[in-house]
Enzyme design. Sequence first.
Site, PDB file in Angstrom:
ATOM      1  N   SER A  55      -5.723   5.400   4.595  1.00  0.00           N
ATOM      2  CA  SER A  55      -6.574   4.937   3.505  1.00  0.00           C
ATOM      3  C   SER A  55      -6.389   5.698   2.192  1.00  0.00           C
ATOM      4  CB  SER A  55      -8.032   5.069   3.929  1.00  0.00           C
ATOM      5  OG  SER A  55      -8.870   4.811   2.831  1.00  0.00           O
ATOM      6  N   ARG A  69      -2.595   1.021  -6.676  1.00  0.00           N
ATOM      7  CA  ARG A  69      -1.616   1.007  -5.584  1.00  0.00           C
ATOM      8  C   ARG A  69      -0.224   0.584  -6.025  1.00  0.00           C
ATOM      9  NH1 ARG A  69      -5.834  -1.463  -1.112  1.00  0.00           N
ATOM     10  NH2 ARG A  69      -6.987   0.489  -0.906  1.00  0.00           N
ATOM     11  N   HIS A  78       0.852  -1.191   0.000  1.00  0.00           N
ATOM     12  CA  HIS A  78       0.000   0.000   0.000  1.00  0.00           C
ATOM     13  C   HIS A  78       0.888   1.241   0.000  1.00  0.00           C
ATOM     14  CE1 HIS A  78      -3.079   2.889   0.973  1.00  0.00           C
ATOM     15  NE2 HIS A  78      -4.004   1.963   0.838  1.00  0.00           N
TER      16      HIS A  78
END
Lengths: 578, 248
Positions: free
Chosen positions: A250, A285, A236
């Site tokens: 997030s 990502r 991520h």
Amino acid sequence: MAQPKVIVVGGGLAGLMATIKIAETGTPVELFSVVPVRRSHSVCAQGGINASVNTKGEGDSPAQHFYETVLGGDFLANQELPKRMCEAAPSIIYMFDRMGVPFSRTPEGNIDFRRFGGTLFHRTAFAGSTTGQQLLYALDEQVRRYEAEGLVKKYEGWEFLSGVMDDDKTCRGITAINLVTMETRVFPADAVIIATGGCGSVFGRSTNSMICTGSAASSLYQQGAVYANGEFIQIHPTSIPADDKFRLMSEACRGEGGRVWVPRDGKPWYFLEEMYPKYGNLVPRDVASRAIHKVVHDMGLGVDGEPVVYLDLSQLDSKKVTQKLGGIVEIYEKFVGDDPRKVPMRIFPGMHYSMGGMWIDDNHMTNIPGLFAAGEVDYQYHGANRLGANSLLSCVFGGMVSGPEAVKYAKGLSRHTTDMPQEIYDRELKRQKEYNSRVLKMDGKENAHVLHKELGDIMTKNVTIERHNDRLKETDTKILELMERWNNIGVEDESSWANGELVFVREFYNMLQLARVIVVGALARDESRGAHYKPAFPDRNDKDWLKTTKATYTANGPKLDYEPVNIKYHEPKLRNYA
Amino acid sequence: MSKVIRLKVKRRDNPNQAPFWEEFEIPYRPRMNVISVLMEIQRNPKNAKGETVRPVHWESSCLEEVCGSCTMVINGKARQACSALIDHLEQPVTVEPMSKFPIIRDLQVDRSAMFNTLKKVKAWIPLDGSHNLGPGPKMSPELANERYEFSKCMTCGCCCEACPQFKLDGPFMGAFSFGQVHYFNEHPTGKMQEDQRLDAVMDIGGLVDCGNAQNCVAACPKGIPLANAIAELGWDTTKRAFKKLFDE
């Protein structure tokens, strides 16, 4: 015919959804979880869940969602299940809506949607920035209702140890250990669904919860279950590195307008926006993580010379940030001490998700009859890279498919668990108890937690964003060394009550086995596809590598086979987000 | 001399053993939390006297203060160990298990009573089924936002630990359950079963046992407006009591 007996292992979204679907058929379920199910890792998901409801009138559709999922996954996903998942997505959102999930709303009172990576549409439903928590609770509440009615029996605080296989290599139940009393027991079943989530612990620190060890999947792999596409690990782009873990920030931050930058020549350089003008900060990502890696490590532009870039919300309306991203802003404030509404956040990529997992067919059954898998632990849906906000969806959908399929399978059996000789249960239980005794007697010089840190460090260094064959080989050698040293672990706790050390030593062995699957798979795949990037082989190579990796356990290490990818709806195209 | 972190842990190997305090000294690193200190003890299980001891046992999972697992009493206050940053704590840092739940070992307690209470108050919306029946009721952003505050309850037990009425093995349900009843009664579909949930909190250990100390509000790590829920439920249960009186 007697009622079939179904076991679900894992109480996150996939396991709970499967449990509900099974209970709805009137079939009793035994549900196993290492933690009270309400504390499962799904609780960590922040940003939202995808469904093409087209609330904003942008012309979005499930077909578009499906295409972007396949494209996001760099065409490695078999296309049947993702297609069905995207078609089911709107009804899944509605189901959660009826369960009372407090989705954020439009002024008219409809469910609101925001943008996420890999799409230009507003497709992500959300409940503030704790969407996973709300979805998990909704399913937990429904399961509690069935528990109160007696259809579901929960075994919370029990850890899965192994499957029980009969002489035809069919799964007939499980063994598990009670984490408080340390009782090891065998539980017969006609069908078993594994929904035990990801394997973040293999990388030491990750965005995963401490319970995401991959131990159950690894244990079953060592019993003959095929593990597929293990080398595809999502990093991520935006997490906060710390001593104990990487805390997720997030993708919703960027969905709501957050920008990624580093200082260059005294000015902010919004490198994602410059490199990818069309998608900007909302590239998938794998693309974003590689860009950050390049800017920090190749160009030396990390903030203050550290492996850090800025994720900036400070230019956004602070009231809106509080309302839509409150939960994560709070995490940053609590864990770092700065207010992201005022100063840019300091972030770096961190291990986040395993696209690979247990091999399953289109009915979610593994290569072992009677053994099913759903959720992050299975390998379907996301191919070489998962789109943000597709994980909650695939977990729920996987539960919806695997639950009824397990019941159907169990009902169709000619011989049920009750017809099986007791011997198959006794021998597996004996094997597990002997293993426990062996671990309790380990009195070597090595500390299991220190070895675990060594594993995590080398996996993070060599098997994340950039992969080089020499470093992968070095990593495999190191894992083999750690396996040797595992035998020389000293267990400092011999007690037979809440002995976390015993359990950890067993989990750690399973992590080592799984680490080899990941590394050996990565070493073999000489191409770059989605999250798997080798600078020496920078392009996707469909001619040689448009195929699924299937790892089978042997005493000499993982044996790799390959099978073609089902591409019946979309032919592979070049993936370009610029 | 390099900086150390002094940590005092209240320990016991099992519920039958008397608790004892054990002190640890851990090399300081910036930005550590109580969890990373406990992890350091796992890697080098020695107490401050240099004796090898059993690693401290605790419960944790998400480490992002959203699962509720790692709740313990740190410097006298119940909170999550993951968000307890060493740089913000006075030393020696004392760490002990919550006292209002049965002890398992060291810092781990058994909070299953909380989940049983959720069963008792019917903290769910009884669905006709999980098959596709279209969207739920429309809802104003204001109501959605209000409910969202209550949906963040992670059954961590801080409100129970702080409450003078909540006792180990006592009947009092705890403030979190009132928050959950309010959460479901506010939902247009959930409201259909409002009476059942009200009856549950009007039972033994329910709302009347609340002494209104409001410690729960101060203790809640998620800032859930539990006092509002308690106040509204007070009114709703009074109405319910009258209705029952006249119906009978």
